[in-house]
Design an enzyme around this catalytic site. Structure first.
Site, PDB file in Angstrom:
ATOM      1  N   GLU A 120       1.230 -22.446   2.255  1.00  0.00           N
ATOM      2  CA  GLU A 120       0.486 -23.342   3.148  1.00  0.00           C
ATOM      3  C   GLU A 120       1.465 -24.072   4.065  1.00  0.00           C
ATOM      4  O   GLU A 120       1.338 -25.274   4.307  1.00  0.00           O
ATOM      5  CB  GLU A 120      -0.345 -24.359   2.365  1.00  0.00           C
ATOM      6  CG  GLU A 120      -1.389 -23.728   1.460  1.00  0.00           C
ATOM      7  CD  GLU A 120      -2.399 -24.731   0.911  1.00  0.00           C
ATOM      8  OE1 GLU A 120      -3.555 -24.658   1.286  1.00  0.00           O
ATOM      9  OE2 GLU A 120      -1.988 -25.600   0.118  1.00  0.00           O
ATOM     10  N   CYS A 124     -10.024 -30.602   1.454  1.00  0.00           N
ATOM     11  CA  CYS A 124      -9.113 -31.601   2.037  1.00  0.00           C
ATOM     12  C   CYS A 124      -9.276 -31.779   3.540  1.00  0.00           C
ATOM     13  O   CYS A 124      -9.230 -32.899   4.058  1.00  0.00           O
ATOM     14  CB  CYS A 124      -7.667 -31.231   1.715  1.00  0.00           C
ATOM     15  SG  CYS A 124      -7.231 -29.539   2.163  1.00  0.00           S
TER      16      CYS A 124
HETATM   17  O1  FUB Z   1      -3.052 -30.248  -2.424  1.00  0.00           O
HETATM   18  C1  FUB Z   1      -3.928 -31.112  -1.742  1.00  0.00           C
HETATM   19  C2  FUB Z   1      -4.319 -30.510  -0.425  1.00  0.00           C
HETATM   20  O2  FUB Z   1      -4.995 -29.279  -0.658  1.00  0.00           O
HETATM   21  C3  FUB Z   1      -3.160 -30.123   0.467  1.00  0.00           C
HETATM   22  O3  FUB Z   1      -2.713 -31.137   1.288  1.00  0.00           O
HETATM   23  C4  FUB Z   1      -3.711 -28.992   1.212  1.00  0.00           C
HETATM   24  O4  FUB Z   1      -2.728 -28.208   1.834  1.00  0.00           O
HETATM   25  C5  FUB Z   1      -4.489 -28.249   0.172  1.00  0.00           C
HETATM   26  O5  FUB Z   1      -3.648 -27.438  -0.572  1.00  0.00           O
HETATM   27 ZN    ZN Z   2      -6.574 -29.442   4.428  1.00  0.00          ZN
END
Ligand code: FUB
Ligand code: ZN
Length: 634
Positions: free
Chosen positions: A313, A397
């Site tokens: 990510e 999120c």
């Molecule tokens: O891990 C919490 C949130 O979920 C992260 O900021 C995003 O990238 C997603 O993985």
């Molecule tokens: Zn997000």
């Protein structure tokens, strides 16, 4: 001159049509529908610690992880977004919903102040045993930001008081003392939330705790190694392979390359910039500047998307910016806005405001649909039509990051020092600023980003000397300005992207700014291999894309834009309440005589067509189809 500080979101009234529409949509549709989703997906129920715990909705993966560990953060972000919305319009139904959540959290809170619903319900004996993966402090950070916003919007302090108790518990648990843990969170967020708490309460202990978490990160012996060993896990078998993933591979002041998970990185850099400002810490500021240079030189999409790779990510190598597989998480662009705003307040340099604006109108805004109830998590710059918005996500999120950003957008327009007011964004706002010389009421009127004609009316309580600073965006050429109809020379009075006008201001003074917005072609550095021979279109702060629904008959990837084609603008009152689209003569590759041939000697025939491009943030709000930002140039 004192330091510039942003206006609080509660003190800025949004009046312009662009942001008013987004705001109304968030108030009327996004906030209520997100509450429905939080209820339907079991997230609100999890706050009541039901006994026995219901089965997991998202079973643990091969790394023993489930997204349910950070459900508290989704609740915190929703409270935050809803509170920003309440500051625009009080709403008893939303307030009742927030109060119910606070009731549940109050019942859940442990006698020692600890408040993490996942651990309290499912693994009470394991709290603080896996900071690396399980987001405990991250959850607290988001709850805290929600509590602060709710307090500012309504004056209600109950949640904030509960969380201050939790923060006290955290302060006792973490630190260099005997029996304390020298840890920090695997997902940064608590740090910037603690700085916010410090700014609200003036209590230095919160700043010191934020500073502790930042300073401790990446030190040897590595906390996550020790913690894994204590759990009985092999530290070498970290699923993400490297501590670059969570930016704990080295102490933060030694970091000069942007690596790892993009949202984690942006939240951390935001906190570093906050601490650099509050503690006048030049070593932190310097680290922020090096990291900024690194990301801006080779790791950011034209849309301000960050993090090309789904695997982490996050970030990969310099110039690795694939378009169709771009991860570019909405949260990362939102968090880039946080970082850019903090960098801007360290130096008042327009280069930071340029990125803030770019991320706002492109990378972040695209995350929220026109109807306010659909979202993008990843934001590719090229699609065959399969990438569509969704109503919810296993990991929601981005949904609340989009809503909290839009509902608080007023907080990004204006800053002030003791004797100066700086406009960073335009789009129609009204606010009052208190300077050393007294109160000044300001009204900025414009149809930005569709037009660069901007008018600012000033009403000082009494005639007063101060400086008005107007951002001249990096994209703008030949800006013109006047005060009460008298032209002023823009270039000689502009430093670091801000035009300064110092004078004795009177009630009724009017400043006009004209930022011409011709369509522009933009090219990528030749090292971005995916964009070689390609061109993107921009106008003002908006990046444009070509979507199939406006360019019928075949995938948009078949369009080529001749270098000589003039790109014009068209005002389209029939589209999305009125927008500006771009139009140009283009060539389209024809597949009619290819039948089932895959390769042949002759190139495809081309036909002349008129290409229509619309702002990237608006794509995928109509029928399904292909989309691209980068067009082959003929
Ligand atoms: O891990 C919490 C949130 O979920 C992260 O900021 C995003 O990238 C997603 O993985
Ligand atoms: Zn997000």
């Amino acid at each position: 001159m004192s330091r510039f500080v942003p206006m609080r979101f509660v003190d800025v009234h949004i009046e312009g049509r662009f942001w008013r529409e987004r705001l109304e949509t968030v108030l009327a549709r996004t906030i209520p529908s997100q509450h429905v989703q939080l209820a339907e997906h079991g997230i609100l129920e999890s706050l009541t610690l039901p006994k026995p715990p219901p089965p997991l909705r998202f079973p643990r993966n091969e790394h023993n992880f489930t997204v349910q560990v950070f459900w508290d953060s989704d609740v915190g972000k929703w409270i935050e977004a809803a509170s920003y919305a309440l500051s625009h319009r009080r709403d008893p139904e939303i307030e009742a919903k927030i109060e119910t959540i606070i009731d549940d959290l109050e019942k859940a809170q442990a006698p020692d102040g600890y408040l993490n619903c996942w651990y309290l319900q499912r693994e009470p004996e394991k709290r603080w045993t896996n900071l690396r993966d399980n987001h405990e402090l991250y959850n607290l950070g988001h709850l805290l930001e929600g509590a602060i916003a709710y307090f500012l919007a309504t004056g209600r302090r109950r949640l904030l008081t509960m969380l201050e108790r939790y923060v006290d518990h955290v302060r006792e648990t973490f630190g260099p003392g005997a029996g304390q843990k020298r840890g920090y969170c695997g997902h940064q967020e608590i740090e910037l939330a603690l700085v916010r708490l410090y700014r609200l309460t003036g209590e230095r202990k919160h700043l010191e705790l934020a500073s502790y978490f930042i300073d401790e990160r990446g030190r040897q012996p590595h906390y996550f190694d020790q913690e894994a060993a204590d759990r009985g896990d092999d530290p070498k078998k970290f699923w993400a392979k490297s501590y670059e993933y969570n930016q704990s591979h080295k102490p933060v002041r030694e970091q000069d390359r942007v690596v790892g998970h993009a949202v984690r990185a942006m939240y951390m850099y935001s906190a570093m910039a906050d601490l650099a400002a509050e503690l006048s810490d030049d070593s932190l500021k310097r680290a922020c500047e090096l990291l900024w240079q690194d990301v801006m030189a080779s790791k950011i999409y034209i849309t301000s998307g960050l993090g090309p790779a789904a695997a982490n990510e996050g970030f990969t190598e310099a110039y690795d910016l694939p378009n169709d597989t771009a991860y570019a998480e909405t949260c990362a662009s939102v968090a880039l806005i946080f970082w850019a705003q903090r960098m801007l307040h360290l130096d008042l340099d327009g280069k930071y405001a340029d990125v803030l604006e770019q991320a706002l109108f492109n990378g972040a805004l695209t995350g929220l649909s026109r109807d306010g109830e659909h979202y993008f998590y990843s934001n590719p710059l090229d699609s065959d039509g399969r990438h569509r918005r969704w109503a919810w996500h296993t990991c929601p999120c981005c949904t609340m990051n989009a809503s909290r950003l839009v509902a608080s957008v007023g907080g990004y327009f204006v800053s002030h020092s003791d004797d100066a007011i700086a406009f960073h964004l335009y789009g129609g706002i009204a606010t009052s600023v208190t300077l050393k010389s007294g109160k000044v009421t300001l009204r900025e009127t414009s149809d930005y980003p569709w037009s660069g004609d901007i008018r600012i009316e000033l009403e000082p309580e009494q005639a007063a000397e101060f400086t008005l600073k107007l951002r001249i965006p990096g994209w703008s050429r030949a800006a013109k300005a006047s005060v009460n109809g008298q032209a002023i020379a823009v270039e000689p009075s502009t430093t670091n992207g801000y035009l300064s006008i110092s004078r004795k201001w009177q009630a009724g003074d009017v400043v006009e700014l004209d930022l011409p917005m011709p369509p522009e072609r933009v090219y990528a550095h030749p090292s971005v291999r995916m964009d070689v021979g390609r061109v993107a279109l921009k106008r003002g702060p908006l990046v444009y894309c070509v979507e199939q629904v406006d360019n019928a008959e075949g995938p948009v990837q078949r369009l080529r834009l001749p270098r000589r084609s003039k790109v014009g603008i068209k005002r389209r009152s029939d589209l999305f309440d009125g927008i500006v689209v771009l139009a140009a003569e283009a060539l389209r590759l024809d597949d009619r005589e290819w039948s089932d041939t895959l390769y042949r000697r002759e190139p495809p025939a081309e036909e002349r067509v008129t290409l229509t491009a619309l702002p990237y943030y608006l794509w995928s709000n109509r029928e399904k189809g292909s989309m691209t930002v980068w067009l082959a140039e003929a």
